[in-house]
Write a protein that holds these residues in place. Structure first.
Motif, PDB file in Angstrom:
ATOM      1  N   TRP A 212       0.842  -1.202   0.000  1.00 38.56           N
ATOM      2  CA  TRP A 212       0.000   0.000   0.000  1.00 38.56           C
ATOM      3  C   TRP A 212       0.878   1.253   0.000  1.00 38.56           C
ATOM      4  O   TRP A 212       0.679   2.171  -0.792  1.00 38.56           O
ATOM      5  N   ARG A 213       1.828   1.264   0.953  1.00 41.05           N
ATOM      6  CA  ARG A 213       2.676   2.454   1.114  1.00 41.05           C
ATOM      7  C   ARG A 213       3.480   2.724  -0.155  1.00 41.05           C
ATOM      8  O   ARG A 213       3.608   3.881  -0.583  1.00 41.05           O
ATOM      9  N   ASP A 214       4.009   1.662  -0.741  1.00 42.56           N
ATOM     10  CA  ASP A 214       4.796   1.817  -1.971  1.00 42.56           C
ATOM     11  C   ASP A 214       3.924   2.355  -3.106  1.00 42.56           C
ATOM     12  O   ASP A 214       4.346   3.227  -3.879  1.00 42.56           O
ATOM     13  N   LEU A 215       2.694   1.857  -3.214  1.00 43.20           N
ATOM     14  CA  LEU A 215       1.782   2.314  -4.259  1.00 43.20           C
ATOM     15  C   LEU A 215       1.392   3.782  -4.056  1.00 43.20           C
ATOM     16  O   LEU A 215       1.271   4.552  -5.018  1.00 43.20           O
ATOM     17  N   CYS A 216       1.208   4.160  -2.797  1.00 45.07           N
ATOM     18  CA  CYS A 216       0.847   5.554  -2.497  1.00 45.07           C
ATOM     19  C   CYS A 216       2.007   6.499  -2.821  1.00 45.07           C
ATOM     20  O   CYS A 216       1.796   7.610  -3.322  1.00 45.07           O
ATOM     21  N   GLN A 217       3.231   6.051  -2.555  1.00 45.08           N
ATOM     22  CA  GLN A 217       4.393   6.911  -2.769  1.00 45.08           C
ATOM     23  C   GLN A 217       4.797   6.991  -4.236  1.00 45.08           C
ATOM     24  O   GLN A 217       5.185   8.063  -4.725  1.00 45.08           O
ATOM     25  N   ASN A 218       4.706   5.877  -4.963  1.00 48.53           N
ATOM     26  CA  ASN A 218       5.208   5.824  -6.338  1.00 48.53           C
ATOM     27  C   ASN A 218       4.123   5.709  -7.393  1.00 48.53           C
ATOM     28  O   ASN A 218       4.434   5.589  -8.583  1.00 48.53           O
ATOM     29  N   LYS A 219       2.864   5.731  -6.943  1.00 51.13           N
ATOM     30  CA  LYS A 219       1.716   5.669  -7.853  1.00 51.13           C
ATOM     31  C   LYS A 219       1.827   4.464  -8.806  1.00 51.13           C
ATOM     32  O   LYS A 219       2.004   3.360  -8.349  1.00 51.13           O
ATOM     33  N   LEU A 220       1.728   4.677 -10.121  1.00 46.47           N
ATOM     34  CA  LEU A 220       1.736   3.581 -11.087  1.00 46.47           C
ATOM     35  C   LEU A 220       3.100   3.372 -11.754  1.00 46.47           C
ATOM     36  O   LEU A 220       3.200   2.708 -12.787  1.00 46.47           O
ATOM     37  N   HIS A 221       4.141   3.920 -11.166  1.00 45.91           N
ATOM     38  CA  HIS A 221       5.492   3.783 -11.722  1.00 45.91           C
ATOM     39  C   HIS A 221       6.113   2.480 -11.213  1.00 45.91           C
ATOM     40  O   HIS A 221       6.765   2.442 -10.174  1.00 45.91           O
ATOM     41  N   PHE A 222       5.897   1.414 -11.996  1.00 43.70           N
ATOM     42  CA  PHE A 222       6.320   0.068 -11.563  1.00 43.70           C
ATOM     43  C   PHE A 222       7.822  -0.009 -11.319  1.00 43.70           C
ATOM     44  O   PHE A 222       8.271  -0.689 -10.395  1.00 43.70           O
ATOM     45  N   LYS A 223       8.620   0.681 -12.120  1.00 45.48           N
ATOM     46  CA  LYS A 223      10.074   0.606 -11.986  1.00 45.48           C
ATOM     47  C   LYS A 223      10.564   1.178 -10.647  1.00 45.48           C
ATOM     48  O   LYS A 223      11.656   0.825 -10.182  1.00 45.48           O
ATOM     49  N   LYS A 224       9.779   2.075 -10.051  1.00 42.41           N
ATOM     50  CA  LYS A 224      10.190   2.693  -8.791  1.00 42.41           C
ATOM     51  C   LYS A 224       9.818   1.848  -7.576  1.00 42.41           C
ATOM     52  O   LYS A 224      10.248   2.138  -6.458  1.00 42.41           O
ATOM     53  N   TYR A 225       9.010   0.809  -7.779  1.00 42.61           N
ATOM     54  CA  TYR A 225       8.584  -0.018  -6.656  1.00 42.61           C
ATOM     55  C   TYR A 225       9.764  -0.791  -6.084  1.00 42.61           C
ATOM     56  O   TYR A 225      10.729  -1.112  -6.787  1.00 42.61           O
ATOM     57  N   SER A 226       9.658  -1.132  -4.803  1.00 42.03           N
ATOM     58  CA  SER A 226      10.658  -1.985  -4.167  1.00 42.03           C
ATOM     59  C   SER A 226      10.540  -3.400  -4.726  1.00 42.03           C
ATOM     60  O   SER A 226       9.518  -3.769  -5.323  1.00 42.03           O
TER      61      SER A 226
END
Length: 441
Positions: A212-226
């Protein structure tokens, strides 16, 4: 001289859940918790409280038919507490009250949500509470469009809220006994509003708070996800699509059409780890039962309301196998190299999980020899995976077998490794022993 036992965060977490379970059992034993006005046996109340707190859904009585509204609300509160975590609720209350949160409370919270560090836990707890209210509220709102016309305003809203909370927390408790005892959502198998809303709540609750937190911080930018988020989202998508297609093509209990698509999707989503069903499980083919057991074994994701070995553990195991076949020295994924400790931890956890499940199957088979082998395996994996799906044998099992299932539910919620670490002497000195190789495979 006796060694002093330290109350570590792991031990405190395990004891807190035990305390919540016993408090819930005491409340459910009270005569005004049941509709017939008679006290429920403590073993049945304990089983129900364990199932609710461990967000499982295995039951010995139909929730609507047996329990009064007081008993149902006790169950609902246990589900909510067990779903988002006791310490998350405490953090939220402390923050609202302006109380300073110390390092011990943060460490306890870290164990409660399986966080890698204590940093950012206060913000995470706020996000969990707010997100929970939003998703459960939205789910109840959508479900009310179906349940209010069916049951009236008061009962319709109540059932909508209960179902939404239970679905988001991956609990599997329901009030559909108002139609027929132990019927779950079978009446709404062809209803897209109920099926898709409950499925969405299960998925959102099962992907985990860190995602959730990762999605909120990076929105739909898959490459930025952990890497954790990438593994969770990818594995979750595969574990929904592949079982859905297999069940859609193989399960003939429903004719081709919209209902078959909805029921196949629900059968692919619910076993990880919600416990709702839109088809009678006893009518399913053996292949569908096998897929269901596998999905119950895998479960949801770390730091979520779900149980099982978790999607990241399963993904790490599969990636390790590919790495072994390709004779690579490290496990690689999404341009990253997985930590070796994580790979070892995954294999050990899966081994422990399976050993405990096998012991549970053997113990129940010895106590209740009449029960079918497949049925017992199904109930055991449903319990330790905190799923709640059942082939209908749980209410007829001996009390000893039900207590074994209750213990498995508890282990599945607090974590098998967490429970084992309760007995580890943290002050005991460790020594390196000589090593020697053995042949594997």
């Amino acid at each position: 001289m006796q060694r002093k036992i330290r109350l570590t965060p792991v031990r405190l977490l395990a004891l807190v859940y035990i305390g919540i379970i016993f408090l819930g059992a005491v409340l459910l034993v009270l005569p005004f918790s049941t509709k017939d006005g008679l006290s429920t046996s403590f073993s049945d109340a304990l089983f129900t409280a364990t199932s609710a707190t461990c967000v499982t859904g295995l039951i010995v009585y139909d929730t609507f038919e047996h329990w009064t509204m007081f008993g149902q609300i006790v169950i609902l509160l246990l589900i909510q507490t067990g779903g988002i975590g006791f310490m998350t609720l405490v953090f939220g209350i402390w923050k609202i009250g302006g109380k300073k949160i110390g390092i011990q409370a943060r460490t306890f919270m870290q164990e409660s949500v399986n966080a890698p560090t204590v940093g950012g836990l206060v913000g995470l707890s706020s996000m969990i509470l707010i997100g929970t209210l939003i998703f459960e509220g939205a789910g109840a709102f959508l479900l009310s469009f179906r349940f209010i016309p069916d049951y009236g305003w008061g009962m319709g809203i109540y059932i909508s809220v209960f179902t939404s909370v239970s679905a988001f927390c991956n609990a599997g408790f329901d009030l559909m006994g108002i139609n027929e005892p132990f019927s779950s959502l079978t009446r709404y198998s062809a209803d897209p509003i109920v099926t898709l809303t409950v499925s969405a709540l299960i998925i959102v609750g099962g992907i985990g708070f860190f995602v959730w937190r990762d999605l909120c911080q990076n929105k739909l930018h898959f490459k930025k996800y952990s890497l954790h988020t990438k593994l969770v989202l990818t594995t979750t998508a595969i574990l929904i699509v592949v079982p859905f297609l297999i069940i859609l093509c193989s399960e003939n209990s429903v004719p081709w059409g919209g209902e078959r698509v909805l029921t196949s999707l629900f059968l692919a989503v619910s076993p990880r780890t919600a416990g709702f069903n839109t088809l009678p499980l006893t009518s399913l083919r053996g292949s569908t039962i096998a897929i269901t057991i596998l999905l119950m074994f895998i479960g949801g994701s770390s730091g979520s309301t779900a149980g099982g070995i978790k999607t990241t553990t399963f993904a790490t195991l599969i990636l390790s196998m590919f790495s072994l076949v390709k004779r690579k020295k490290s496990v690689q994924c999404f341009g990253r190299r997985l930590d070796e400790d994580s790979c070892r931890h995954a294999s050990r956890f899966i081994t422990l999980f399976l050993c405990i499940a096998a012991t549970g199957v053997l113990a129940i088979m010895l106590i209740d020899g009449w029960a079918g082998f497949t049925d017992v395996i199904f109930e055991v994996f449903s319990a330790i995976g905190t799923v709640g799906l059942s082939l209908g044998i749980t209410p007829d099992l001996h009390v000893a077998s039900q207590m074994i299932l209750a213990l498995l539910m508890y282990l599945g919620r607090v974590g098998c490794l967490t429970f084992m670490l309760m007995f580890k002497d943290v002050s005991a000195p460790t020594a390196e022993l000589p090593h020697e190789a053995v042949r594997i495979g």
